[in-house]
Design an enzyme around this catalytic site. Structure first.
Site, mmCIF file in Angstrom:
data_model
loop_
_atom_site.group_PDB
_atom_site.id
_atom_site.type_symbol
_atom_site.label_atom_id
_atom_site.label_comp_id
_atom_site.label_asym_id
_atom_site.label_seq_id
_atom_site.Cartn_x
_atom_site.Cartn_y
_atom_site.Cartn_z
ATOM 1 N N GLU A 116 0.927 -1.126 0.099
ATOM 2 C CA GLU A 116 -0.013 0.097 -0.059
ATOM 3 C C GLU A 116 0.957 1.229 0.114
ATOM 4 O O GLU A 116 1.896 1.302 0.485
ATOM 5 C CB GLU A 116 -0.946 0.124 1.208
ATOM 6 C CG GLU A 116 -0.133 -0.038 2.462
ATOM 7 C CD GLU A 116 -0.952 -0.563 3.821
ATOM 8 O OE1 GLU A 116 -1.677 -1.553 3.443
ATOM 9 O OE2 GLU A 116 -1.078 0.137 4.875
ATOM 10 N N LYS A 118 2.157 4.818 1.430
ATOM 11 C CA LYS A 118 2.590 5.107 2.862
ATOM 12 C C LYS A 118 2.221 6.682 2.616
ATOM 13 O O LYS A 118 3.020 7.668 2.166
ATOM 14 C CB LYS A 118 4.167 5.120 2.971
ATOM 15 C CG LYS A 118 4.206 5.368 4.417
ATOM 16 C CD LYS A 118 5.682 5.048 4.858
ATOM 17 C CE LYS A 118 5.780 5.255 6.240
ATOM 18 N NZ LYS A 118 5.729 6.657 6.775
ATOM 19 N N ASP A 120 1.444 10.516 3.781
ATOM 20 C CA ASP A 120 2.580 11.472 4.434
ATOM 21 C C ASP A 120 1.437 12.176 5.453
ATOM 22 O O ASP A 120 1.128 13.448 5.136
ATOM 23 C CB ASP A 120 3.329 12.236 3.587
ATOM 24 C CG ASP A 120 4.428 12.808 4.230
ATOM 25 O OD1 ASP A 120 4.625 12.510 5.386
ATOM 26 O OD2 ASP A 120 5.191 13.482 3.758
ATOM 27 N N TYR A 228 -5.662 1.578 7.537
ATOM 28 C CA TYR A 228 -4.484 0.439 7.062
ATOM 29 C C TYR A 228 -4.486 -0.636 8.136
ATOM 30 O O TYR A 228 -3.846 -1.518 7.709
ATOM 31 C CB TYR A 228 -3.208 1.159 6.628
ATOM 32 C CG TYR A 228 -2.569 2.200 7.619
ATOM 33 C CD1 TYR A 228 -2.162 1.805 8.963
ATOM 34 C CD2 TYR A 228 -2.501 3.342 7.347
ATOM 35 C CE1 TYR A 228 -1.515 2.363 9.890
ATOM 36 C CE2 TYR A 228 -1.708 4.123 8.131
ATOM 37 C CZ TYR A 228 -1.361 3.758 9.650
ATOM 38 O OH TYR A 228 -0.791 4.476 10.458
ATOM 39 N N LYS A 317 10.808 3.741 1.687
ATOM 40 C CA LYS A 317 10.563 5.063 1.521
ATOM 41 C C LYS A 317 11.266 5.687 0.200
ATOM 42 O O LYS A 317 12.203 4.962 -0.412
ATOM 43 C CB LYS A 317 11.560 5.813 2.768
ATOM 44 C CG LYS A 317 11.181 5.690 3.965
ATOM 45 C CD LYS A 317 9.918 6.396 4.241
ATOM 46 C CE LYS A 317 9.444 6.971 5.774
ATOM 47 N NZ LYS A 317 10.308 7.299 6.613
ATOM 48 N N CYS A 411 21.975 49.426 -1.130
ATOM 49 C CA CYS A 411 20.648 48.849 -1.115
ATOM 50 C C CYS A 411 20.080 48.585 -2.446
ATOM 51 O O CYS A 411 19.808 49.779 -3.101
ATOM 52 C CB CYS A 411 19.795 49.616 -0.140
ATOM 53 S SG CYS A 411 18.107 48.802 -0.046
ATOM 54 N N CYS A 414 16.722 51.329 -2.027
ATOM 55 C CA CYS A 414 16.827 52.704 -1.859
ATOM 56 C C CYS A 414 18.247 53.133 -1.910
ATOM 57 O O CYS A 414 18.300 54.282 -2.035
ATOM 58 C CB CYS A 414 16.345 52.766 -0.409
ATOM 59 S SG CYS A 414 17.653 52.237 0.725
ATOM 60 N N CYS A 429 20.874 47.245 5.240
ATOM 61 C CA CYS A 429 20.817 48.645 4.560
ATOM 62 C C CYS A 429 20.646 49.932 5.762
ATOM 63 O O CYS A 429 20.012 49.686 6.673
ATOM 64 C CB CYS A 429 19.271 48.728 3.763
ATOM 65 S SG CYS A 429 18.741 50.226 3.444
ATOM 66 N N CYS A 435 13.775 53.646 3.477
ATOM 67 C CA CYS A 435 13.867 52.621 2.477
ATOM 68 C C CYS A 435 12.642 51.991 2.176
ATOM 69 O O CYS A 435 12.063 51.488 2.999
ATOM 70 C CB CYS A 435 14.963 51.627 2.935
ATOM 71 S SG CYS A 435 15.256 50.097 2.175
HETATM 72 ZN ZN LIG Z 1 17.454 50.085 1.513
#
Ligand SMILES: [Zn+2]
Length: 674
Positions: A116, A118, A120, A228, A317, A411, A414, A429, A435
């Site tokens: 059968e 398995k 999860d 099962y 498995k 960054c 920004c 940053c 920003c």
């Molecule tokens: Zn930034």
């Protein structure tokens, strides 16, 4: 008016019909009436039951909606232990398993195996007495599980009353409760649109859903079950073959996987495994392998059990979910506090049925550790419940042209300078609240479920609002107008109004939520709660110096520094002022704490608890104002010692601290209403 015999018979008849149709629909996947007809039967039954409440019974199909929340699950000791299976990972393991069985049975004949998929999911035990579902329990440690009867009752493929006749008077059925993939996807989509946390995978979602103290939530989430095996059997006999027992279960209305097959010998087991591997992606549920069981129950008994593992069964498995692909690029994302996270952009690859095109790289140290370069061939792993990650580089496949991965100097959102301060892993940053990326992330955080919980303000919408320049910070949310909102893409007047209403509602909050929502670096939920407890309002917190902050439980020098720094920033103070100006309020006593019964106390949990998880115990103690610490010291007020408590218990005894057991803890929690 008492129900007449005629009414009683009518109710009985309706229940039987509904149970039969439920069975056809949920268990056999072969409905014979339309949904509308089914709904009519259901309504008829409900209205009769409303008129004659004395006729309502536990097994009525109307009683699946869940009930008021429990404060904790009680424990169930399994009558027969729930065993765990030995694993096979390669074909040779299966051949050896078969070889061991035949030599133990001293037989040259091929053995018949029931095979059968398995599933999860989560192993669950159902107890039926005289055909009536009386108990559902989790597997727990195999000996003791949790009583989740109310939750399993909401699962429509689990019969409340067995069908037909001939079942043993006491019958314990075992199987796997799982989240169908479609229901799981829908639930996560909803969570995403609300800005809530998504579940990592269906198994975690099923486990979390089964352990909801509020079974009404379980009822909403459409779990399913495949049976099962059987455990306890009293007052009746079952067939002599495993495959035949499964057929009996199916006849009694229990759901059995349609892919169960009986084969002869190890070679056919391997064939079965291969066949299931091929079908895996087309299944509507997740599986992590297949199981082979000796079909003959007499032979099973002869083979017996080795400690907790039956000698007559093995799980084959699927291999670890790894894939090989190419690293196309690395992008840098900016978090709420400016932390820069490298994210790998991969050539799309299927791993365990899921297409992966991104993987986390955590930080620059991780990139160094892997020795990663753009253009490299990499091995990615999908470890079930976490974001995919790169586990290694295939150096033999490194192309002649690769590019180094370098931390950008500015960054990407920004253009401010990026700095990596000494002792910190993350680069940040320096743009702060100017920003756009940090604005977006801090507003998302402000609206998130554990913060102000603003329904309908999902990630996408926040991004749109920031990009359109409508908002820069959390306070700006409360200035949004319907006219502004309806101009946005995919925003109908109705959703705009809903959002405005949700914003209005969010103004009434609690102090810990508000402090958490500010998004101060290093201040999570529990620190926010401690701060709320200590100051009782925002005013004192704003003025606190680092020395004072450090006297608060949970707050060390680093955290104190971050908090102090946060409130030194004019821009932050301005946001707080505007929020209060827009009417954000919290009652001082409404700090989310049911009672301050344990205020100022420090508790330590050690050993394993049976009827609640350590996180639950922790959360409930915190509700009462206690600090829950991981280590025992003279400052500890009380130690809760669960099963197999070790060194912490010894230390507590040495220090002469108060020590209580799990039962006393539960009594105390209940006494204070946590
Ligand atoms: Zn930034």
């Amino acid at each position: 008016m008492a129900a007449s015999k005629k009414i009683i018979a009518e109710v009985e008849q309706l229940r039987n019909e509904i149970n039969q149709h439920n069975y056809r629909y949920h268990t056999q996947d072969d409905p014979v009436i339309s949904d509308a007809e089914f709904d009519r039967l259901f309504r008829d039954l409900k209205s009769l039951e409303a008129k004659y409440p004395e006729l309502i019974s536990d097994v009525s199909p109307t009683q699946r909606v869940g009930a008021a929340p429990l404060s904790a699950f009680s424990q169930v000791v399994h009558e027969a232990p729930m065993l765990s299976l030995d694993n096979a990972f390669v074909e040779a393991d299966v051949l050896e398993f078969d070889h061991r069985i035949r030599s133990r049975l001293q037989s040259d004949e091929e053995v018949a195996y029931a095979c059968e998929p398995k599933i999860d999911g989560v192993a669950v035990s159902l107890l039926y007495e005289d055909g009536k579902l009386v108990r559902g329990a989790t597997r727990g440690d195999g000996t003791t599980g949790e009583d989740i009867t109310r939750n399993v009752r909401t699962i429509e493929s689990i019969p409340l009353q067995l069908l037909g006749k001939g079942y043993p008077s006491r019958l314990e059925v075992r199987g796997e409760v799982y989240f169908p993939i479609s229901a799981f996807t829908k639930m996560n989509q909803r969570a995403q649109s609300r800005g809530d946390k998504e579940f990592a995978n269906p198994r975690n979602a099923a486990a979390g859903t089964l352990r909801q103290l509020d079974s009404r939530l379980t009822a909403q989430r459409k779990l399913a079950m495949f049976c099962y095996s059987v455990g306890l059997v009293e007052g009746g006999e079952l067939a002599e073959k495993h495959s035949e027992i499964l057929q009996e279960l199916a006849i009694w209305g229990l759901r059995v996987n349609p892919l169960v097959e009986t084969v002869l010998g190890a070679a056919q087991c391997v064939q079965y495994y291969k066949g299931i591997c091929e079908r895996r992606e087309s299944l509507t549920y997740e599986i992590d392998g297949v199981v082979f069981k000796v079909d003959d129950i007499g032979l099973q008994q002869k083979l017996g059990i080795l400690t907790r593992t039956p000698r007559w069964a093995i799980a084959h498995k699927f291999p670890a979910e790894e894939g090989i692909t190419r690293l196309n690029d690395v992008e840098f994302q900016v978090g709420r506090t400016g932390a820069i996270t490298p994210v790998a952009r991969l050539a799309p690859v299927k791993v365990g049925g899921v297409t992966i095109s991104n993987a986390t790289l955590h930080n620059m140290d991780e990139i160094d550790r892997l020795g990663l370069m753009i253009g490299d061939t990499v091995i990615v792993q999908r470890a079930g419940d976490v974001i995919p990650k790169i586990v290694s580089v295939v150096l033999e496949k490194r192309p002649s042209k690769t590019t180094n991965i370098e931390l950008p100097q500015t960054c990407p959102a920004c253009g401010s300078e990026i700095l990596r301060s000494e002792g910190e892993v993350a680069a940040r940053c320096t743009g702060g609240l100017s920003c756009a990326a940090q604005q977006r992330e801090s507003i998302r955080h402000f609206a998130s479920r554990l913060a102000l919980d603003i329904e309908g303000l999902g990630d996408k919408l926040v991004e749109q609002l920031v990009d359109e320049g409508l908002i820069d910070n959390a306070a700006d949310l409360y200035q949004l107008t319907e006219a502004q909102l309806v101009k946005l893409e995919r925003m109908a007047p109705k959703s705009a109004n809903n959002l405005l209403e949700a914003l209005e509602n969010s103004k009434e909050t609690t102090l810990p939520r508000f402090i958490y929502a500010l998004g101060i670096q290093e201040v999570g939920e529990s620190t926010a709660r401690s701060l709320a407890m200590h100051f009782g309002d925002v005013a004192g917190l704003l003025e606190a110096d680092e020395a004072l902050l450090q006297t608060i439980p949970d707050v060390g020098p680093i955290v104190a520094n971050k908090i102090h720094h946060f409130f030194q920033q004019e821009s932050n103070l301005a946001v707080i002022d505007s929020l209060i100006g827009f009417g954000l309020r919290w009652k001082v006593e409404d700090t989310g704490i049911i009672a301050n019964s344990l205020a100022g106390e420090t508790w330590v949990l050690t050993g394993s608890l049976n009827s609640l998880t350590r996180n639950e115990a922790k959360a409930r103690l915190q509700k009462l104002g206690a600090k829950v610490s991981g280590s025992v010291s003279r400052k500890t007020t009380c130690v809760v010692a669960g099963d197999a408590a070790g060194s912490k218990l010894v230390k507590a005894q040495e220090l002469g601290l108060k020590i209580i057991g799990e039962d006393e803890l539960i009594t105390l929690l209940e006494e204070y209403g946590a």
